[in-house]
Write a protein that holds these residues in place. Structure first.
Motif, PDB file in Angstrom:
ATOM      1  N   GLU A 139     -25.407  23.096  13.713  1.00  0.00           N
ATOM      2  CA  GLU A 139     -24.686  24.088  12.907  1.00  0.00           C
ATOM      3  C   GLU A 139     -24.361  25.327  13.733  1.00  0.00           C
ATOM      4  O   GLU A 139     -23.250  25.855  13.654  1.00  0.00           O
ATOM      5  N   GLN A 140     -25.333  25.810  14.505  1.00  0.00           N
ATOM      6  CA  GLN A 140     -25.118  27.030  15.290  1.00  0.00           C
ATOM      7  C   GLN A 140     -24.085  26.811  16.405  1.00  0.00           C
ATOM      8  O   GLN A 140     -23.254  27.678  16.642  1.00  0.00           O
ATOM      9  N   THR A 141     -24.148  25.686  17.095  1.00  0.00           N
ATOM     10  CA  THR A 141     -23.259  25.486  18.253  1.00  0.00           C
ATOM     11  C   THR A 141     -21.885  24.941  17.853  1.00  0.00           C
ATOM     12  O   THR A 141     -20.866  25.471  18.282  1.00  0.00           O
ATOM     13  N   ASP A 145     -19.582  27.807  16.237  1.00  0.00           N
ATOM     14  CA  ASP A 145     -18.951  28.013  17.545  1.00  0.00           C
ATOM     15  C   ASP A 145     -19.696  29.042  18.409  1.00  0.00           C
ATOM     16  O   ASP A 145     -19.109  29.947  18.987  1.00  0.00           O
ATOM     17  N   ARG A 146     -21.017  28.863  18.475  1.00  0.00           N
ATOM     18  CA  ARG A 146     -21.836  29.761  19.302  1.00  0.00           C
ATOM     19  C   ARG A 146     -22.234  29.053  20.585  1.00  0.00           C
ATOM     20  O   ARG A 146     -22.327  27.832  20.636  1.00  0.00           O
ATOM     21  N   THR A 147     -22.499  29.843  21.614  1.00  0.00           N
ATOM     22  CA  THR A 147     -22.958  29.283  22.885  1.00  0.00           C
ATOM     23  C   THR A 147     -24.429  28.884  22.762  1.00  0.00           C
ATOM     24  O   THR A 147     -25.103  29.247  21.793  1.00  0.00           O
ATOM     25  N   ILE A 148     -24.931  28.177  23.765  1.00  0.00           N
ATOM     26  CA  ILE A 148     -26.342  27.765  23.789  1.00  0.00           C
ATOM     27  C   ILE A 148     -27.231  29.010  23.749  1.00  0.00           C
ATOM     28  O   ILE A 148     -28.215  29.071  23.002  1.00  0.00           O
ATOM     29  N   SER A 149     -26.856  30.012  24.539  1.00  0.00           N
ATOM     30  CA  SER A 149     -27.668  31.247  24.597  1.00  0.00           C
ATOM     31  C   SER A 149     -27.656  31.973  23.267  1.00  0.00           C
ATOM     32  O   SER A 149     -28.698  32.473  22.816  1.00  0.00           O
ATOM     33  N   GLU A 150     -26.497  32.069  22.613  1.00  0.00           N
ATOM     34  CA  GLU A 150     -26.418  32.749  21.315  1.00  0.00           C
ATOM     35  C   GLU A 150     -27.233  31.993  20.267  1.00  0.00           C
ATOM     36  O   GLU A 150     -27.955  32.608  19.467  1.00  0.00           O
ATOM     37  N   ALA A 151     -27.119  30.664  20.253  1.00  0.00           N
ATOM     38  CA  ALA A 151     -27.892  29.861  19.297  1.00  0.00           C
ATOM     39  C   ALA A 151     -29.387  30.025  19.549  1.00  0.00           C
ATOM     40  O   ALA A 151     -30.187  30.141  18.613  1.00  0.00           O
ATOM     41  N   ALA A 152     -29.791  30.048  20.827  1.00  0.00           N
ATOM     42  CA  ALA A 152     -31.213  30.218  21.173  1.00  0.00           C
ATOM     43  C   ALA A 152     -31.718  31.555  20.670  1.00  0.00           C
ATOM     44  O   ALA A 152     -32.834  31.654  20.135  1.00  0.00           O
ATOM     45  N   GLU A 153     -30.925  32.595  20.835  1.00  0.00           N
ATOM     46  CA  GLU A 153     -31.330  33.932  20.391  1.00  0.00           C
ATOM     47  C   GLU A 153     -31.461  33.987  18.873  1.00  0.00           C
ATOM     48  O   GLU A 153     -32.431  34.533  18.335  1.00  0.00           O
TER      49      GLU A 153
END
Length: 184
Positions: A139-141, A145-153
């Motif tokens: 869902e996050q990526t 449409d989030r990057t791996i780093s944004e989803a991780a955060e």
């Protein structure tokens, strides 16, 4: 003088009857040779050549009072008129777009969005079947449409974990869709 056109020197009841008779004789005498000549000019297109001959004879009928009925002069006049009609036809064809037959109504597809909506429903159903960890990462990526780093955060997990969950989550999603007959 041509034997067929030679007897046209006699008088008829009216000018119209004379013109019609001359055109009938003209067509009998020159129709075939003119068609053969015009077919060469039209790229052997029989229908177009027949149209050109017909138009040439109609123009001869319209101008019958002004024509000199000597066979060699008539033949030259017919060839000139036919050549001009072919040239005009080529010019018209080069300016107009090619005509095509309209498709049959049964063959036309109308985009209505139902296939896309159905696909979205199947994917949403398959997503609900995933584990919460895999679903969150997808869902996050993909959906947000989030990057791996944004989803991780946002999820509060390391980027490597996001990558790993994403890999296995997509793999499980693909398997679920294949089971439903959606993916190949």
């Amino acid at each position: 003088m041509c034997p067929v056109l030679g007897h046209l020197d006699g008088r008829f009841e009216s000018a119209d009857a004379e013109a019609e008779h001359r055109i009938a004789v003209l067509y009998q005498e020159f129709g075939g040779p003119l068609l053969r000549h015009v077919r060469k000019s039209t790229g052997n297109d029989l229908q177009w050549a027949e149209d050109v001959v017909q138009e040439t004879i109609v123009r001869a009928w319209r101008n019958s009072a002004r024509l000199q009925w000597e066979p060699s002069l008539i033949w030259a006049w017919l060839l000139t008129v036919a050549r001009r009609i072919v040239i005009d036809g080529r010019r018209r064809k080069s300016v107009r777009p090619q005509e095509v037959e309209p498709p049959e109504v049964d063959m036309m597809s109308v985009p209505d969005g139902s296939e896309r909506a159905l696909s979205a429903m199947v994917v949403a159903d398959a997503l609900r079947s995933l584990s919460p960890e895999h679903r969150e990462v997808i869902e996050q990526t993909y959906l947000r449409d989030r990057t791996i780093s944004e989803a991780a955060e946002i999820l509060g997990i390391p980027p490597g974990t996001v990558k790993s969950r994403l890999y296995y989550g997509i793999r499980a999603l693909r398997e679920l869709l294949r089971d439903k007959g959606v993916a190949g």
